[in-house]
Design a protein around this motif. Structure first.
Motif, PDB file in Angstrom:
ATOM      1  N   ASP A  26      83.452  -3.870  67.985  1.00  0.00           N
ATOM      2  CA  ASP A  26      84.754  -4.213  67.426  1.00  0.00           C
ATOM      3  C   ASP A  26      85.650  -2.979  67.500  1.00  0.00           C
TER       4      ASP A  26
ATOM      5  N   ASP B 194      75.689  -1.139  64.247  1.00  0.00           N
ATOM      6  CA  ASP B 194      77.122  -1.138  64.524  1.00  0.00           C
ATOM      7  C   ASP B 194      77.698   0.270  64.510  1.00  0.00           C
ATOM      8  N   VAL B 195      77.253   1.106  63.588  1.00  0.00           N
ATOM      9  CA  VAL B 195      77.773   2.476  63.523  1.00  0.00           C
ATOM     10  C   VAL B 195      77.372   3.257  64.767  1.00  0.00           C
TER      11      VAL B 195
ATOM     12  N   LEU C  18      86.617  -1.486  64.194  1.00  0.00           N
ATOM     13  CA  LEU C  18      85.554  -0.730  63.545  1.00  0.00           C
ATOM     14  C   LEU C  18      85.416   0.651  64.189  1.00  0.00           C
TER      15      LEU C  18
ATOM     16  N   CYS D  19      79.390   2.321  67.633  1.00  0.00           N
ATOM     17  CA  CYS D  19      80.706   2.971  67.556  1.00  0.00           C
ATOM     18  C   CYS D  19      80.625   4.413  68.034  1.00  0.00           C
TER      19      CYS D  19
ATOM     20  N   VAL E 214      85.439   4.058  62.069  1.00  0.00           N
ATOM     21  CA  VAL E 214      84.352   5.039  62.109  1.00  0.00           C
ATOM     22  C   VAL E 214      84.879   6.396  62.576  1.00  0.00           C
TER      23      VAL E 214
ATOM     24  N   TYR F 249      86.689   7.938  59.763  1.00  0.00           N
ATOM     25  CA  TYR F 249      85.736   8.320  58.720  1.00  0.00           C
ATOM     26  C   TYR F 249      85.059   9.640  59.076  1.00  0.00           C
TER      27      TYR F 249
ATOM     28  N   ARG G 137      77.332   0.907  54.648  1.00  0.00           N
ATOM     29  CA  ARG G 137      78.430  -0.063  54.576  1.00  0.00           C
ATOM     30  C   ARG G 137      78.469  -0.971  55.795  1.00  0.00           C
ATOM     31  N   TYR G 138      78.267  -0.415  56.991  1.00  0.00           N
ATOM     32  CA  TYR G 138      78.467  -1.193  58.207  1.00  0.00           C
ATOM     33  C   TYR G 138      77.189  -1.479  58.985  1.00  0.00           C
ATOM     34  N   GLY G 139      76.082  -0.840  58.617  1.00  0.00           N
ATOM     35  CA  GLY G 139      74.824  -1.066  59.306  1.00  0.00           C
ATOM     36  C   GLY G 139      74.614  -0.089  60.446  1.00  0.00           C
TER      37      GLY G 139
ATOM     38  N   LEU H 188      78.498   5.508  55.116  1.00  0.00           N
ATOM     39  CA  LEU H 188      79.057   4.806  56.272  1.00  0.00           C
ATOM     40  C   LEU H 188      78.009   3.873  56.886  1.00  0.00           C
TER      41      LEU H 188
END
Length: 619
Positions: free
Chosen positions: A4, A208-209, A7, A212, A11, A14, A203-205, A200
């Motif tokens: 995404d 997925d992180v 996202l 990213c 990231v 962040y 929150r997003y798994g 982080l």
């Protein structure tokens, strides 16, 4: 997996926020002037694969930590420490650069902690032992003279500091309280950053992180390939520059040479250091060839951003691990300035790694008809030490910047520092803590290299000593100057004078460990100006007049450097337009027919047997 894009932006923001928070925490809680006030440190965030994810600044490497302490053996609350140049995989340049690394943990499917990233802090500290205060002996011939070497160790074990190791390190420092406080600040800040990063992932798994992370690095790779590499025509371009002395032997040309090859299949840059000079006896060596030169790739890559379409776009280009696949480094055999053999000294390695930035810029300039900035030299260490007014020993060290090079669209910047957010020490703080008065802190007039676009100016700083003490300096470019390009002239070199205009006036060598200074004497420091870009005789007269008003150029400099005949005062200069036109015509007519593309300044001839230019200085 598809990612995404929203996202990815979250990231990336962040990560930048965590990096800034770590650096802010260090700045607010450290004790030494070098860290707290001068801000000579930076943070970095790396993923589990040891790739640097953030692009705000360079940092050290995680590779040596993982080499000696496998990821599987790490536990929450662990913090690792190292400063050993030869065991750092190229990430540490000299012993005062201390590095702490905290792994980031989340729970795996079985509920066990697992490392998913790393937070690192890396900075220059006041003293780690060695033969002189500040741990940078200018006449060192061995790394053993430069201070305490610490290979990667576990400094905190599951949240518990290793008091024995801390005791050994502080015992070897002349500034033990500052060192202990700085390390405590850095360890605590990295652990805080590790907690933030864990949030982080929670929150997003993890999947997925990490996807990213890949997307962020891939985006950097593609952006540099499309917007930067595409500006360099295929071909081979060679240039070289020099350090002027090593603190041991007499001044001479210590060569750093780059042959830049722009390839299209594969699409990358090959940077070949063949021709770089032999390992120096003194401390100007840099260990650059470890870990496939990963640190050096990220150190050199920011120079390439100058090829971006605009200054605004240049500022947007991050230099993270994404630049690494686009650059291949080829090193000469062991025994050169870039491949020194242990235990060669390295404390003044800035003479090499800063010069390499300029050598790469020069090679690229040859490829793009000079549309790169002229040269700059933005790090040198100066300081004084002795006994303070309270009778206790003190050590004041400062990293003073210099002017950046003129650019094809603008003058260079004045008094910049290559380390992000670093700065000179505040005068109010210095005078309150150390036995001297800062009588002047301003721009060094005429120091910027003349050009259509003038080089930025360096500092001029005057310290009047209140007690007898000693002055120290680790600096280059005191003979050689920052080069000008495409008709621009070189800037003024670095210089230190004690008791200027007084009965004991004397010049101080740029490499000095303990120059005596008596109470009442002034130490005058002038740092380098950046090189100029383009013909100075093409600089509009009104811009020269503006420089007169701003006290950046003197009336004599306006005449001799720019061919502008002016009278009056800086507040109200008056230009003789007829005399100016005649002088500029005369100056143009007096030039030789085939001038080199680069101007190295008058100091080069002193070290090059009278030659005004090197063979590589023509297109």
């Amino acid at each position: 997996m598809s990612v995404d894009p929203v996202l990815v932006e979250i990231v990336q923001g962040y990560l930048a926020s965590v990096e800034k928070e770590v650096e802010t925490a260090i700045g607010r809680t450290a004790r030494s002037p070098m860290i707290r006030d001068a801000h000579d440190y930076r943070a970095g965030i790396h993923d589990r694969r040891l790739r640097k994810l953030t692009g705000r600044s360079y940092s050290a490497l995680v590779h040596p930590v993982v080499r000696d302490h496998p990821i599987e053996s790490m536990r929450p609350g662990d913090v690792f420490f190292h400063n050993d140049v030869y065991l750092s995989e190229g990430g540490i340049g000299h012993l005062p650069d201390l590095c702490v690394t905290a792994p980031v943990f989340i729970e795996d499917t079985a509920g066990d902690p697992e490392v998913v990233a790393f937070v690192q802090a890396f900075g220059h500290h006041d003293d780690i032992g060695g033969t002189v205060p500040g741990s940078m002996p200018s006449h060192a011939t061995s790394v053993f003279e430069e201070g305490l070497m610490v290979p990667p160790i576990k400094l905190w074990d599951q949240g518990v500091p290793n008091e024995a190791a801390l005791t050994i390190m502080t015992r070897n420092s002349r500034m033990p309280e500052s060192l202990a406080a700085d390390l405590d600040a850095e360890c605590a800040a990295c652990l805080m950053g590790a907690r933030r990063l864990a949030e982080l992932f929670q929150r997003y798994g993890r999947a997925d992180v990490e996807a990213c992370f890949d997307a962020i690095l891939d985006q950097t790779t593609e952006t540099f390939r499309r917007e930067v590499l595409a500006k360099i025509p295929p071909g081979t371009y060679t240039w070289e520059d020099y350090a002027e002395h090593d603190g041991v032997d007499e001044p001479r040309l210590h060569t750093q040479r780059i042959t830049l090859v722009r390839q299209t299949d594969p699409d990358r840059l090959v940077i070949d250091f063949t021709g770089t000079g032999p390992q120096a006896r003194g401390p100007i060596n840099h260990c650059g060839d470890y870990a496939d030169g990963v640190f050096l790739k990220k150190w050199l890559a920011p120079i390439l951003r100058n090829l971006a379409d605009s200054p605004e776009r240049m500022a947007e280009l991050d230099v993270n691990e994404g630049v690494v696949p686009l650059i291949e480094l080829r090193f000469p055999p062991p025994g050169t300035l870039l491949t020194p053999v242990f235990p060669a000294p390295t404390n003044a390695r800035t003479f090499v790694i800063l010069r390499l930035l300029g050598v790469l810029a020069g090679a690229v300039a040859k490829a793009v008809d000079g549309y790169m900035p002229a040269d700059q030299e933005t790090i040198r260490y100066t300081g004084v030490y002795g006994q303070g007014l309270d009778g206790r020993p003190y050590l004041m060290r400062e990293v003073l910047g210099g002017g950046s090079g003129g650019r094809y669209y603008a003058d260079g910047e004045d008094t910049i520092h290559v380390v992000p957010d670093s700065r000179n020490l505040p005068t109010e703080f210095s005078e309150a803590r150390f036995p001297f008065v800062v009588e002047r802190l301003g721009l060094a007039v005429d120091s910027g290299g003349p050009g259509r676009f003038r080089g930025g100016l360096g500092y001029e700083k005057h310290l009047r000593m209140l007690r007898d003490g000693h002055f120290m300096s680790i600096a280059d470019r005191s003979i050689l100057s920052c080069w000008g390009v495409r008709g621009g002239r070189a800037g003024r070199p670095f210089s230190v004078t004690i008791d200027p205009g007084g009965p004991s006036e004397r010049k101080v060598d740029a490499l000095a460990d303990a120059e005596p200074v008596r109470a009442g004497e002034v130490v005058r420091i002038r740092t380098t100006g950046g090189g100029g870009w383009g013909d100075p005789l093409d600089r509009p007269v009104d811009e020269v007049v503006r420089d007169l008003r701003w006290r950046k150029v003197s009336f004599d400099g306006a005449r001799t450097d720019y061919g502008v005949v002016a009278t009056g005062t800086p507040d109200e200069p008056a230009v003789d337009e007829v005399a100016t036109a005649a002088l500029r015509d005369s100056m143009r007519a007096s030039r030789g027919g085939d001038e080199p593309f680069f101007d190295r300044g008058p100091g080069y001839a002193r070290l090059a047997g009278g030659r005004a230019a090197a063979d590589v200085d023509w297109l």
